[in-house]
Scaffold this motif. Structure first.
Motif, mmCIF file in Angstrom:
data_model
loop_
_atom_site.group_PDB
_atom_site.id
_atom_site.type_symbol
_atom_site.label_atom_id
_atom_site.label_comp_id
_atom_site.label_asym_id
_atom_site.label_seq_id
_atom_site.Cartn_x
_atom_site.Cartn_y
_atom_site.Cartn_z
ATOM 1 N N ALA A 232 35.717 50.685 29.800
ATOM 2 C CA ALA A 232 35.980 49.244 29.781
ATOM 3 C C ALA A 232 34.945 48.467 30.592
ATOM 4 O O ALA A 232 34.607 47.318 30.261
ATOM 5 C CB ALA A 232 37.382 48.963 30.309
ATOM 6 N N PHE A 233 34.414 49.088 31.628
ATOM 7 C CA PHE A 233 33.440 48.406 32.479
ATOM 8 C C PHE A 233 32.093 48.187 31.783
ATOM 9 O O PHE A 233 31.257 47.425 32.266
ATOM 10 C CB PHE A 233 33.215 49.196 33.769
ATOM 11 N N THR A 234 31.880 48.855 30.656
ATOM 12 C CA THR A 234 30.607 48.750 29.945
ATOM 13 C C THR A 234 30.671 47.796 28.764
ATOM 14 O O THR A 234 29.668 47.588 28.089
ATOM 15 C CB THR A 234 30.168 50.137 29.427
ATOM 16 N N LEU A 235 31.843 47.206 28.503
ATOM 17 C CA LEU A 235 32.051 46.448 27.275
ATOM 18 C C LEU A 235 31.890 44.945 27.492
ATOM 19 O O LEU A 235 32.011 44.446 28.618
ATOM 20 C CB LEU A 235 33.449 46.754 26.716
ATOM 21 N N PRO A 236 31.642 44.198 26.415
ATOM 22 C CA PRO A 236 31.439 42.750 26.532
ATOM 23 C C PRO A 236 32.618 42.011 27.160
ATOM 24 O O PRO A 236 32.414 41.017 27.869
ATOM 25 C CB PRO A 236 31.209 42.309 25.083
ATOM 26 N N ASP A 237 33.849 42.455 26.903
ATOM 27 C CA ASP A 237 35.004 41.759 27.472
ATOM 28 C C ASP A 237 34.945 41.765 28.993
ATOM 29 O O ASP A 237 35.273 40.756 29.642
ATOM 30 C CB ASP A 237 36.307 42.416 27.004
ATOM 31 N N PHE A 238 34.558 42.884 29.576
ATOM 32 C CA PHE A 238 34.460 42.950 31.039
ATOM 33 C C PHE A 238 33.389 41.996 31.558
ATOM 34 O O PHE A 238 33.607 41.255 32.530
ATOM 35 C CB PHE A 238 34.168 44.384 31.493
ATOM 36 N N ARG A 239 32.258 41.995 30.898
ATOM 37 C CA ARG A 239 31.176 41.111 31.351
ATOM 38 C C ARG A 239 31.601 39.645 31.271
ATOM 39 O O ARG A 239 31.342 38.857 32.186
ATOM 40 C CB ARG A 239 29.912 41.363 30.526
ATOM 41 N N GLU A 240 32.253 39.278 30.183
ATOM 42 C CA GLU A 240 32.713 37.896 30.035
ATOM 43 C C GLU A 240 33.771 37.569 31.079
ATOM 44 O O GLU A 240 33.771 36.482 31.670
ATOM 45 C CB GLU A 240 33.265 37.671 28.626
ATOM 46 N N GLY A 241 34.705 38.495 31.317
ATOM 47 C CA GLY A 241 35.746 38.253 32.309
ATOM 48 C C GLY A 241 35.179 38.032 33.697
ATOM 49 O O GLY A 241 35.609 37.115 34.424
ATOM 50 N N VAL A 242 34.211 38.840 34.090
ATOM 51 C CA VAL A 242 33.604 38.706 35.414
ATOM 52 C C VAL A 242 32.799 37.404 35.513
ATOM 53 O O VAL A 242 32.877 36.675 36.518
ATOM 54 C CB VAL A 242 32.711 39.928 35.729
ATOM 55 N N GLN A 243 32.038 37.091 34.472
ATOM 56 C CA GLN A 243 31.247 35.860 34.489
ATOM 57 C C GLN A 243 32.155 34.631 34.566
ATOM 58 O O GLN A 243 31.859 33.660 35.285
ATOM 59 C CB GLN A 243 30.351 35.793 33.252
ATOM 60 N N ALA A 244 33.266 34.661 33.838
ATOM 61 C CA ALA A 244 34.203 33.541 33.874
ATOM 62 C C ALA A 244 34.837 33.417 35.251
ATOM 63 O O ALA A 244 35.009 32.307 35.777
ATOM 64 C CB ALA A 244 35.279 33.737 32.809
ATOM 65 N N PHE A 245 35.194 34.554 35.862
ATOM 66 C CA PHE A 245 35.776 34.541 37.205
ATOM 67 C C PHE A 245 34.795 33.939 38.210
ATOM 68 O O PHE A 245 35.153 33.076 39.014
ATOM 69 C CB PHE A 245 36.156 35.965 37.614
ATOM 70 N N ARG A 246 33.559 34.385 38.129
ATOM 71 C CA ARG A 246 32.547 33.869 39.065
ATOM 72 C C ARG A 246 32.235 32.395 38.816
ATOM 73 O O ARG A 246 31.950 31.644 39.756
ATOM 74 C CB ARG A 246 31.264 34.697 38.946
ATOM 75 N N GLY A 247 32.266 32.008 37.560
ATOM 76 C CA GLY A 247 31.973 30.624 37.212
ATOM 77 C C GLY A 247 33.174 29.697 37.288
ATOM 78 O O GLY A 247 33.067 28.516 36.971
ATOM 79 N N LYS A 248 34.327 30.249 37.677
ATOM 80 C CA LYS A 248 35.567 29.473 37.802
ATOM 81 C C LYS A 248 35.899 28.726 36.526
ATOM 82 O O LYS A 248 36.186 27.530 36.515
ATOM 83 C CB LYS A 248 35.473 28.509 38.998
ATOM 84 N N ARG A 249 35.811 29.472 35.411
ATOM 85 C CA ARG A 249 36.151 28.906 34.104
ATOM 86 C C ARG A 249 37.033 29.891 33.368
ATOM 87 O O ARG A 249 37.209 31.036 33.780
ATOM 88 C CB ARG A 249 34.864 28.666 33.294
ATOM 89 N N ARG A 250 37.597 29.443 32.266
ATOM 90 C CA ARG A 250 38.396 30.332 31.443
ATOM 91 C C ARG A 250 37.489 31.262 30.648
ATOM 92 O O ARG A 250 36.470 30.811 30.104
ATOM 93 C CB ARG A 250 39.267 29.537 30.473
ATOM 94 N N PRO A 251 37.835 32.543 30.568
ATOM 95 C CA PRO A 251 37.009 33.423 29.748
ATOM 96 C C PRO A 251 37.168 33.122 28.268
ATOM 97 O O PRO A 251 38.189 32.599 27.828
ATOM 98 C CB PRO A 251 37.550 34.822 30.085
#
Length: 253
Positions: A232-251
Motif C-alpha cells: 500500500a505504501f507504494t501505490l498512488p492512493d498513499f501518495r495522494e493521501g500523504v500529499q493531501a495531509f501535508r497540504g491540508k486539503r481533501r484527498p
C-alpha cells in the motif's frame, strides 16, 4: 425488466422491480442478479453498489413460492434453483466493492438473505426481517446460514431460523440484523455510498477482503495479507493521501 442497474456517478443501484409480487425472486431473477453485480464490479467508474427496491415500501418477499410449488417436483429445476440462489448470495457477499442494502418494507426469506449478504443494511422504521424456511419445510444452505451466523451469532441465528418470526426494525437493530434505522433508507444509503466513494478504494477493498478472510476462519497474517500492508505504501492512493495531509486539503482518490 424485473432487475436493473442504474448509475449515479461512482454509485450503482441494483433495483428489484416486481411490485405486484412484492419483489419475490423467481428463477430468472436469481440467475440475472449475479450478472448485474459482476457488471457493477467490472465497471471502473463504480465504487459502491446499493441493493434496494424500485418501489418505496417494498424490499423483497423472498423466493417466488408459486414457482416453488409449480417446479419443485423437477429435480433439474431444483438443482438449477439452488445453484442460482447460491451464486446470488456469493456474488453479493464476495463482491470486491462495498454493497449496501437499503430496506424499506419486508425482507423475508430469500429477501432477508439478500440483505445479509450485503456489507451494511440501512432500514426504514417500517422494515421487517425474517428467515422463514421452517414455515415452508425447506432448508437453507450452509453458505446462506453462515452469513446469518457471522452477522448475529449462533444463538440468535438459531432463534431466527427456529421461530421463522418476522422482526420489526427495532428488534432487528438490537440483534444486529440491520445497522441503522432511518426514515429514508435509500437516501441514507446513497449518502453513505458517496462518502465511501470519496475514500481510497484500495484501502476499502483490501479491508473488505481481510474482514472476509477473518469471517472465513483465518486468524493470522499470511504472505498475501502481509503484502497488502507493505505494498500500500507504494501505490498512488498513499501518495495522494500523504500529499493531501501535508497540504491540508481533501484527498482526491
Amino acid at each position: 425488466m424485473r432487475l436493473r442497474l442504474e448509475r449515479e456517478g461512482a454509485v450503482a443501484t441494483l433495483l428489484i422491480d416486481r411490485p405486484r409480487q412484492h419483489n419475490a425472486m423467481n428463477q430468472a431473477m436469481w440467475e440475472q442478479l449475479p450478472r448485474l453485480v459482476q457488471e457493477a464490479m467490472a465497471d471502473e467508474a463504480i465504487r459502491v453498489l446499493i441493493l434496494t427496491s424500485a418501489t418505496p415500501g417494498l424490499f423483497c418477499a423472498g423466493a417466488d413460492i408459486h414457482e416453488f410449488a409449480r417446479c419443485s417436483g423437477d429435480e433439474e429445476w431444483r438443482v438449477a434453483n439452488q445453484a442460482a440462489i447460491r451464486a446470488t448470495q456469493y456474488a453479493l457477499a464476495q463482491a470486491e466493492k462495498p454493497v449496501i442494502a437499503a430496506i424499506d418494507g419486508d425482507a423475508v426469506g430469500g429477501g432477508c438473505g439478500l440483505a445479509i449478504a450485503c456489507d451494511l443494511r440501512i432500514a426504514s422504521p417500517a422494515a421487517r426481517l425474517g428467515i422463514t424456511p421452517a414455515k415452508l419445510g425447506i432448508v437453507y444452505g450452509l453458505f446462506d446460514t453462515k452469513l446469518l451466523v457471522d452477522l448475529v451469532g449462533p444463538a440468535r441465528a438459531k432463534r431466527i431460523l427456529f421461530t421463522a418470526a418476522l422482526h420489526d426494525a427495532q428488534e432487528a437493530l438490537a440483534i444486529g440484523l440491520i445497522d441503522q434505522i432511518l426514515p429514508a433508507p435509500l437516501e441514507a444509503a446513497m449518502e453513505l455510498a458517496h462518502a465511501m466513494a470519496a475514500n481510497a478504494q484500495h484501502s476499502i477493498r483490501s479491508s473488505k477482503a481481510i474482514v472476509r478472510r477473518i469471517l472465513d476462519g483465518q486468524a493470522d497474517d499470511d504472505g498475501e495479507t502481509l503484502a497488502m500492508f507493505r505494498d500500500a505504501f507504494t501505490l498512488p492512493d498513499f501518495r495522494e493521501g500523504v500529499q493531501a495531509f501535508r497540504g491540508k486539503r481533501r484527498p482526491c482518490f
